[in-house]
Design an enzyme around this catalytic site. Sequence first.
Site, PDB file in Angstrom:
ATOM      1  N   GLU A  60       0.884  -1.180   0.000  1.00  0.00           N
ATOM      2  CA  GLU A  60       0.000   0.000   0.000  1.00  0.00           C
ATOM      3  C   GLU A  60       0.916   1.222   0.000  1.00  0.00           C
ATOM      4  O   GLU A  60       1.497   1.561   1.025  1.00  0.00           O
ATOM      5  CB  GLU A  60      -0.892  -0.014   1.253  1.00  0.00           C
ATOM      6  CG  GLU A  60      -1.931  -1.121   1.278  1.00  0.00           C
ATOM      7  CD  GLU A  60      -3.126  -0.837   0.363  1.00  0.00           C
ATOM      8  OE1 GLU A  60      -3.355   0.324  -0.004  1.00  0.00           O
ATOM      9  OE2 GLU A  60      -3.824  -1.813   0.002  1.00  0.00           O
TER      10      GLU A  60
ATOM     11  N   CYS B 247      -2.242   9.446   2.611  1.00  0.00           N
ATOM     12  CA  CYS B 247      -1.755   8.864   1.343  1.00  0.00           C
ATOM     13  C   CYS B 247      -2.649   9.219   0.160  1.00  0.00           C
ATOM     14  O   CYS B 247      -2.185   9.284  -0.967  1.00  0.00           O
ATOM     15  CB  CYS B 247      -1.628   7.353   1.477  1.00  0.00           C
ATOM     16  SG  CYS B 247      -3.162   6.569   1.976  1.00  0.00           S
TER      17      CYS B 247
HETATM   18  P1  NAD Z   1       8.198   4.526   5.066  1.00  0.00           P
HETATM   19  O1  NAD Z   1       8.219   3.721   3.837  1.00  0.00           O
HETATM   20  O2  NAD Z   1       9.356   5.404   5.352  1.00  0.00           O
HETATM   21  O3  NAD Z   1       8.037   3.601   6.365  1.00  0.00           O
HETATM   22  C1  NAD Z   1       7.002   2.654   6.482  1.00  0.00           C
HETATM   23  C2  NAD Z   1       7.453   1.517   7.377  1.00  0.00           C
HETATM   24  O4  NAD Z   1       8.556   0.875   6.769  1.00  0.00           O
HETATM   25  C3  NAD Z   1       7.907   1.941   8.774  1.00  0.00           C
HETATM   26  O5  NAD Z   1       7.422   1.003   9.716  1.00  0.00           O
HETATM   27  C4  NAD Z   1       9.422   1.875   8.691  1.00  0.00           C
HETATM   28  O6  NAD Z   1      10.057   1.537   9.896  1.00  0.00           O
HETATM   29  C5  NAD Z   1       9.629   0.766   7.676  1.00  0.00           C
HETATM   30  N1  NAD Z   1      10.897   0.933   6.936  1.00  0.00           N
HETATM   31  C6  NAD Z   1      11.556   2.083   6.678  1.00  0.00           C
HETATM   32  N2  NAD Z   1      12.679   1.819   5.970  1.00  0.00           N
HETATM   33  C7  NAD Z   1      12.707   0.487   5.779  1.00  0.00           C
HETATM   34  C8  NAD Z   1      13.607  -0.398   5.118  1.00  0.00           C
HETATM   35  N3  NAD Z   1      14.714   0.051   4.539  1.00  0.00           N
HETATM   36  N4  NAD Z   1      13.316  -1.709   5.098  1.00  0.00           N
HETATM   37  C9  NAD Z   1      12.201  -2.179   5.687  1.00  0.00           C
HETATM   38  N5  NAD Z   1      11.321  -1.396   6.337  1.00  0.00           N
HETATM   39  C10 NAD Z   1      11.561  -0.082   6.384  1.00  0.00           C
HETATM   40  O7  NAD Z   1       6.832   5.348   4.983  1.00  0.00           O
HETATM   41  P2  NAD Z   1       6.296   6.424   5.995  1.00  0.00           P
HETATM   42  O8  NAD Z   1       7.125   7.657   5.870  1.00  0.00           O
HETATM   43  O9  NAD Z   1       6.096   5.837   7.335  1.00  0.00           O
HETATM   44  O10 NAD Z   1       4.827   6.704   5.386  1.00  0.00           O
HETATM   45  C11 NAD Z   1       4.592   7.632   4.392  1.00  0.00           C
HETATM   46  C12 NAD Z   1       4.358   6.961   3.070  1.00  0.00           C
HETATM   47  O11 NAD Z   1       3.401   5.945   3.194  1.00  0.00           O
HETATM   48  C13 NAD Z   1       3.788   7.923   2.038  1.00  0.00           C
HETATM   49  O12 NAD Z   1       4.410   7.686   0.802  1.00  0.00           O
HETATM   50  C14 NAD Z   1       2.318   7.538   1.958  1.00  0.00           C
HETATM   51  O13 NAD Z   1       1.707   7.834   0.740  1.00  0.00           O
HETATM   52  C15 NAD Z   1       2.385   6.081   2.207  1.00  0.00           C
HETATM   53  N6  NAD Z   1       1.127   5.619   2.754  1.00  0.00           N
HETATM   54  C16 NAD Z   1       0.342   4.800   1.996  1.00  0.00           C
HETATM   55  C17 NAD Z   1      -0.884   4.383   2.490  1.00  0.00           C
HETATM   56  C18 NAD Z   1      -1.783   3.473   1.706  1.00  0.00           C
HETATM   57  O14 NAD Z   1      -2.732   2.959   2.293  1.00  0.00           O
HETATM   58  N7  NAD Z   1      -1.557   3.249   0.441  1.00  0.00           N
HETATM   59  C19 NAD Z   1      -1.295   4.799   3.754  1.00  0.00           C
HETATM   60  C20 NAD Z   1      -0.469   5.629   4.473  1.00  0.00           C
HETATM   61  C21 NAD Z   1       0.743   6.032   3.980  1.00  0.00           C
END
Ligand code: NAD
Length: 462
Positions: free
Chosen positions: A220, A254
């Site tokens: 997502e 998002c």
């Molecule tokens: P992110 O990708 O930075 O982090 C998400 C999760 O991934 C966190 O738990 C983090 O600890 C983990 N993570 C970070 N780096 C990682 C790595 N190298 N390997 C494995 N896991 C890792 O995202 P964010 O900043 O927390 O959220 C914002 C983003 O999420 C935006 O792009 C937004 O559009 C998207 N988002 C999508 C939805 C949806 O339902 N489609 C909902 C909310 C947010």
Amino acid sequence: MLKEHIKGDVTFMYATLKGVQQEFVFSGAMKSFHARKQQLEKLKQMLHQHEQEFLRAVNKDLNKQEAEAFMMELGTVHAEITHALESLEEWMEPVNVKTPVTHTGSKSYLVNEPYGSVLIIAPWNYPIQLTFSPLVGALAAGNSAVIKPSELTPHTSSAIAAAVRATFAQEIVAVVEGDAKTSEALLKQGFDYIFFTGSVAVGKIVMKHAAEHLTPHTLELGGKSPVIVAEDAKLDLAAKRIAWGKFTNAGQTCIAPDYVMVHESVYKDFLKKLKKHTYNLFSQRTKEGTFTQIVNDKHFDRLAAFLNDGEIVLGGQSSKEDRLIAPTLLTDVDWDAPIMQDEIFGPILPVFPFKSATEVLVRVRSLPNPLALYVFSEEEQTQKLYTEQLSFGGGCINDTIMHVANPYLPFGGKGPSGIGAYHGYESFRTFSHQKGMLKQTTAFDMPLRYKSGKVMNKIIRS
Ligand code: NAD
């Protein structure tokens, strides 16, 4: 007993956790409707019991105010649980499907079974909703789950961990807190399913780990979700709904409108109305300091730099100390400006005039497939033009973001904005492996298949 088991180095600990969860699921403990119902009811009770801790935590992390936090975080999870409890028995029923004449004597049906131990990796922007909504689907489908909340909302992460530990045995739901390193260590374990919500960049990393173990997964992700305002739109209502959808949670949603394209004949009028509604809905909160904060300094700096990418017609004020940026409307933005390169994910909204539908189609198609798209128009033809000729995850006609709260609609992106979907029945399907089964009769044996291919092929061709 489990706690003693999982002492030691993290790899061993996570492997053990996954193993214990798999053992639990494959023992058949989650097979019945009643077992799943019980876990969903536990989850519901947990949300009620720990409601105040959750609301306090999201307030500390993001300055989210109680009413908004309840509606957007806990309320949506409650709605998902209620819907699942009402429908689960029916969802779990095997589904009979047709059987072709070549298979006379047999019947065919579909059976949903749990994957096993599911890994749920959550983001920070709706840290409660986006942790527990997938969990509803995982439990409804009979899985166990390991949850990894976001480290960027630490108070919420520990509130989630405490509530889950007080409610569930670890073989059913466990929480592992930590950052990217922890997340990657978990991904290396080869869980039975991965459900990831977050950025496109990390989504690609998750998919590489999934490829390593051939793990089924849902991503997502995000993207630049456009809003199109046609010349015949009800401008005042459009402006109000766009302002609300964009600036709720300070644009850190998002599916928040990322940019608006307005027909040039109504551009000035629309802009005036958008300013009015943005001001009416959010200025008091900005003054009181109750507007949602930007999650951290890194995101604050990224967003503050965008304020130079156009003419500020409303807002523009910011405070790094409080990590607050006022709802801001930008005009005269260059399509090549930094703000138009990636998802904005903050309270800044560029507004562009357009001359023709072709111009809109070309612009939107020049960017990666968005997670959402919104069209404001009274004309069915115009609504269809944009919603059928453009590719995107899901969206609304004459509204913004509301589609996410309908459990009857699958929610997910397409390609760069995501792979797979969830919510309601789609969550149950996402977290279930569907077995296609054929039950053959032993009362007789049709000789056809043993004959030369010629006879069989004749039947198939007829
Ligand atoms: P992110 O990708 O930075 O982090 C998400 C999760 O991934 C966190 O738990 C983090 O600890 C983990 N993570 C970070 N780096 C990682 C790595 N190298 N390997 C494995 N896991 C890792 O995202 P964010 O900043 O927390 O959220 C914002 C983003 O999420 C935006 O792009 C937004 O559009 C998207 N988002 C999508 C939805 C949806 O339902 N489609 C909902 C909310 C947010």
